[in-house]
Enzyme design. Structure first.
Site, short mmCIF file in Angstrom:
data_model
loop_
_atom_site.label_atom_id
_atom_site.label_comp_id
_atom_site.label_asym_id
_atom_site.label_seq_id
_atom_site.Cartn_x
_atom_site.Cartn_y
_atom_site.Cartn_z
N ASP A 69 -127.47 9.36 44.12
CA ASP A 69 -126.71 8.66 45.16
C ASP A 69 -126.80 9.40 46.49
O ASP A 69 -125.93 9.25 47.35
CB ASP A 69 -125.25 8.51 44.72
CG ASP A 69 -124.50 7.49 45.55
OD1 ASP A 69 -123.25 7.55 45.59
OD2 ASP A 69 -125.16 6.63 46.19
N LYS A 76 -131.71 8.02 50.23
CA LYS A 76 -132.49 7.06 49.42
C LYS A 76 -133.98 7.41 49.40
O LYS A 76 -134.66 7.12 48.44
CB LYS A 76 -132.25 5.63 49.92
CG LYS A 76 -130.77 5.28 50.06
CD LYS A 76 -129.94 5.70 48.85
CE LYS A 76 -128.46 5.75 49.16
NZ LYS A 76 -127.66 6.40 48.08
N ASP A 120 -128.03 4.56 42.40
CA ASP A 120 -127.22 3.66 43.21
C ASP A 120 -128.07 3.10 44.36
O ASP A 120 -129.07 3.70 44.77
CB ASP A 120 -125.99 4.39 43.78
CG ASP A 120 -125.00 3.43 44.42
OD1 ASP A 120 -124.24 3.87 45.30
OD2 ASP A 120 -124.98 2.24 44.05
N ASN A 121 -127.67 1.92 44.88
CA ASN A 121 -128.21 1.37 46.13
C ASN A 121 -129.67 0.96 46.10
O ASN A 121 -130.37 1.05 47.11
CB ASN A 121 -128.02 2.36 47.29
CG ASN A 121 -126.62 2.87 47.38
OD1 ASN A 121 -126.37 4.05 47.22
ND2 ASN A 121 -125.67 1.98 47.64
N GLU A 139 -120.58 -1.75 47.57
CA GLU A 139 -119.17 -1.40 47.43
C GLU A 139 -118.29 -2.10 48.47
O GLU A 139 -118.60 -2.13 49.65
CB GLU A 139 -118.97 0.12 47.52
CG GLU A 139 -119.64 0.84 48.67
CD GLU A 139 -121.03 1.36 48.30
OE1 GLU A 139 -121.68 0.79 47.42
OE2 GLU A 139 -121.47 2.31 48.95
C1 LIG Z 1 -130.92 16.21 49.99
N1 LIG Z 1 -129.54 16.14 49.53
N2 LIG Z 1 -129.06 16.88 48.52
C2 LIG Z 1 -127.75 16.55 48.37
C3 LIG Z 1 -127.38 15.59 49.33
C4 LIG Z 1 -126.18 14.94 49.65
C5 LIG Z 1 -126.19 14.03 50.71
C6 LIG Z 1 -124.89 13.36 51.12
O1 LIG Z 1 -124.03 13.14 50.01
C7 LIG Z 1 -125.17 12.06 51.81
C8 LIG Z 1 -124.96 11.95 53.18
C9 LIG Z 1 -125.26 10.75 53.81
C10 LIG Z 1 -125.80 9.68 53.09
C11 LIG Z 1 -126.03 9.82 51.72
C12 LIG Z 1 -126.70 8.75 50.93
N3 LIG Z 1 -125.92 7.54 50.70
C13 LIG Z 1 -126.14 6.49 51.50
O2 LIG Z 1 -126.87 6.56 52.47
C14 LIG Z 1 -125.42 5.21 51.18
C15 LIG Z 1 -125.37 4.23 52.18
C16 LIG Z 1 -124.71 3.04 51.95
C17 LIG Z 1 -124.65 2.01 53.02
C18 LIG Z 1 -124.87 0.65 52.71
C19 LIG Z 1 -124.79 -0.32 53.70
C20 LIG Z 1 -124.54 0.08 55.01
F1 LIG Z 1 -124.45 -0.87 55.98
C21 LIG Z 1 -124.33 1.41 55.33
C22 LIG Z 1 -124.39 2.37 54.34
C23 LIG Z 1 -124.10 2.78 50.70
C24 LIG Z 1 -124.18 3.77 49.70
O3 LIG Z 1 -123.61 3.55 48.48
C25 LIG Z 1 -124.84 4.97 49.93
O4 LIG Z 1 -124.91 5.87 48.91
C26 LIG Z 1 -125.67 11.00 51.07
C27 LIG Z 1 -127.35 13.77 51.41
C28 LIG Z 1 -128.56 14.41 51.09
C29 LIG Z 1 -128.55 15.33 50.05
MG LIG Z 2 -124.35 4.98 47.07
#
Ligand SMILES: Cn1ncc2cc([C@H](O)c3cccc(CNC(=O)c4cc(-c5ccc(F)cc5)cc(O)c4O)c3)ccc21
Ligand SMILES: [Mg+2]
Length: 214
Positions: free
Chosen positions: A141, A144, A169-170, A199
């Site tokens: 998650d 992406k 997810d997603n 969600e």
């Molecule tokens: C490398 N690395 N290692 C650990 C690690 C941890 C992170 C952060 O936890 C992190 C920060 C920002 C974004 C995310 C990904 N999640 C998303 O981008 C997402 C978007 C949407 C959505 C859907 C529709 C929209 F209009 C806007 C956002 C719905 C969803 O359920 C999501 O999970 C995860 C990042 C890289 C990392």
């Molecule tokens: Mg997600």
């Protein structure tokens, strides 16, 4: 300066949930994100699918990539058998700080190992950190465009075994086309799509379950 979305979500948990009650933490976040301020938690609809896949697998060793505020971390940790190892990886320190407090409010801190850092750096260190582990269950998650890279990394680091379950997810929204292509065209995976919604919205999204065949 003002609070962040993550900090406001934490406040809603502290105000509306009951300490030591994971279900109340889950419900408080879902209510807040549905009625006050959207946030990118897996949510209640996809969360129920996560719960059922998790109950089927009943993992003794689980990994989550992308902790964010700890919503899915709590969903997963509350269903793990006693003594299970559960690692969640978060690279953003502000998210990690909020997640630790959400997990602790739920009373699940002893079941969760939250490690701060990027998946690409930490996956190769898992054997060193946790002994010669393989993961029975992985929840993807995080970013992406990292799903394929990190799946290949998990394979190459010997962290998957015959029957390991990946749940992503997603896969529709925001979408992970390369990941879907990878797991659906790869004979080493048996994949199933669980149609759902983004969600707290009516937009289509879904989870992809992929069983590693070794
Ligand atoms: C490398 N690395 N290692 C650990 C690690 C941890 C992170 C952060 O936890 C992190 C920060 C920002 C974004 C995310 C990904 N999640 C998303 O981008 C997402 C978007 C949407 C959505 C859907 C529709 C929209 F209009 C806007 C956002 C719905 C969803 O359920 C999501 O999970 C995860 C990042 C890289 C990392
Ligand atoms: Mg997600």
């Amino acid at each position: 300066t003002g609070s962040t979305r993550a900090e406001r979500l934490l406040k809603a948990v502290q105000k509306n949930a009951r300490r030591g009650d994971p279900q109340s933490v889950i419900s408080a976040i879902d209510h807040y994100c549905r009625h006050s301020e959207w946030a990118m938690n897996v949510g209640d609809e996809k969360g129920s699918i996560l719960d059922s896949v998790l109950s089927e697998v009943s993992p003794s060793c689980a990994l989550e990539l992308g902790t964010y505020c700890g919503y899915s971390t709590v969903r997963i940790a509350r269903l793990l058998p006693p003594g299970a190892t559960f690692v969640t990886v978060e690279f953003n320190p502000k998210y990690a700080k909020v997640a630790r407090q959400v997990i602790e409010f739920a009373g699940l801190q002893d079941k969760v190992k939250l490690i701060e850092g990027a998946s690409g750096d930490l996956i190769p260190k898992m054997k060193e950190l946790f002994g010669n582990v393989t993961f029975d269950f992985v929840f993807l998650d995080h970013w992406k465009d990292r799903y394929v890279l990190d799946t290949k990394l998990l394979e190459d680091c010997g962290l998957l075994r015959k029957g390991s379950v990946l749940l992503a997810d997603n896969v529709i929204c925001p979408g992970t086309p390369e990941y879907l292509a990878y797991v659906r065209n790869n004979p080493r995976y048996k994949s199933t799509y669980y149609k759902s919604h983004l969600e707290y919205t009516k937009v289509e999204d879904g989870l992809e379950k992929s069983v590693f065949m070794g």
